[in-house]
Enzyme design. Structure first.
Site, mmCIF file in Angstrom:
data_model
loop_
_atom_site.group_PDB
_atom_site.id
_atom_site.type_symbol
_atom_site.label_atom_id
_atom_site.label_comp_id
_atom_site.label_asym_id
_atom_site.label_seq_id
_atom_site.Cartn_x
_atom_site.Cartn_y
_atom_site.Cartn_z
ATOM 1 N N PRO A 91 -4.469 -61.183 -119.402
ATOM 2 C CA PRO A 91 -3.920 -60.544 -118.210
ATOM 3 C C PRO A 91 -4.948 -60.486 -117.090
ATOM 4 O O PRO A 91 -6.104 -60.150 -117.312
ATOM 5 C CB PRO A 91 -3.540 -59.147 -118.707
ATOM 6 C CG PRO A 91 -4.328 -58.943 -119.957
ATOM 7 C CD PRO A 91 -4.484 -60.288 -120.573
ATOM 8 N N GLU A 92 -4.519 -60.850 -115.886
ATOM 9 C CA GLU A 92 -5.381 -60.804 -114.718
ATOM 10 C C GLU A 92 -4.929 -59.655 -113.827
ATOM 11 O O GLU A 92 -4.111 -58.829 -114.243
ATOM 12 C CB GLU A 92 -5.342 -62.154 -114.003
ATOM 13 C CG GLU A 92 -5.762 -63.304 -114.909
ATOM 14 C CD GLU A 92 -5.688 -64.676 -114.243
ATOM 15 O OE1 GLU A 92 -5.839 -64.758 -113.007
ATOM 16 O OE2 GLU A 92 -5.469 -65.676 -114.964
#
Length: 273
Positions: free
Chosen positions: A2-3
């Site tokens: 996840p960014e």
């Protein structure tokens, strides 16, 4: 992994159900996830703390408590789920918070790479991961002058430099590919050779790509999902990432994949010469 947009989506999802709740107790089943303080102190200090809000810095979730900030990094596959006390514990659920409404907030991480810090509010600027982190993409201090000064010291490819969280936070592999494509910059180009105009494009497209991704709830690729299995939709908007052998949407040239700094990198050899 996840960014920034995915973490922002998780933050907003958690906020809806956590603000106002009190943490009655916590149980840790994999000690390495607690980076600071000791597991015993973590469980003791978080007991009885009320959750007043949720925030985010880069890829870190911030739980705003009475006296502490609980910092949580999801790393590769960390996820949060709400469950009842009666539901059997999953073998991949490594930290469980019992809440005052009878539910449990469970942190699940198949690969056990996630990290948590519990830091006193008055010490957040003295210790912890934020001390070595760069600027948020929307920070007014993030200018072409700032980036040019940072990039001048970097002979690495710009793709690798975009992933450097000590310069600008929140960008990971997926969005770096998209930002460079929209900026028409080859991912192998050395960061210290970028012009001011190219750096301005990076700033503009970073903000544009991340804003759009947040609006779509992030990108769901492989095993990543948000809170309670919520899926992002930005993968439908990707131009190059994971599009190997697809035609470029602008010039119809075939998208190719290479390795840059050990990371799979997708780009258009015509648009990004």
């Amino acid at each position: 992994m996840p960014e920034l947009p995915e973490v922002e989506t998780v933050k907003e999802s958690l906020k809806l159900r956590l603000v106002g709740r009190k943490i009655l107790s916590s149980s840790v089943y994999h000690n390495n996830i607690i980076e600071y303080p000791s597991v015993q102190d973590f469980c003791t200090n978080i007991k009885g703390q009320q959750i007043h809000g949720m925030d985010r810095y880069g890829k870190w979730l911030i739980f705003v408590l009475d006296d502490y900030y609980l910092l949580s990094h999801l790393r590769m596959e960390g996820k949060y789920f709400f469950k009842t006390k009666q539901e059997e514990k999953n073998k991949h659920e490594h930290v469980i918070f019992s809440l005052d409404d009878g539910t449990e907030l469970r942190y699940m991480d198949v690969r056990k790479f996630g990290k948590m810090h519990l830091i006193k509010k008055e010490e957040i600027n003295k210790k912890g991961p934020f001390l070595e982190m760069g600027l948020e993409p929307w920070d007014k201090k993030l200018t072409a002058t700032y980036l040019k000064e940072k990039y001048q010291k970097k002979k690495l490819p710009i793709k690798s430099t975009l992933l450097d969280q000590s310069i600008m936070v929140g960008i990971g592999n997926i969005y770096a590919d998209e930002i460079l494509f929209l900026s028409k910059i080859n991912p192998l180009k050395s960061a210290n050779t970028l012009t001011e105009e190219e750096i301005e494009k990076i700033i503009k497209n970073t903000r544009q790509v991340l804003k759009k991704a947040i609006a779509k709830g992030g990108t769901t690729i492989r095993s990543y999902t948000s809170v309670d299995g919520v899926h992002g939709l930005f993968q439908q908007e990707l131009y190059v990432h994971n599009k190997v052998n697809y035609p470029c949407q602008y010039c119809q040239t075939t998208i190719i994949k290479i390795k840059v700094g050990g990371r799979g990198t997708y780009y258009c050899p015509n648009c990004q010469k």
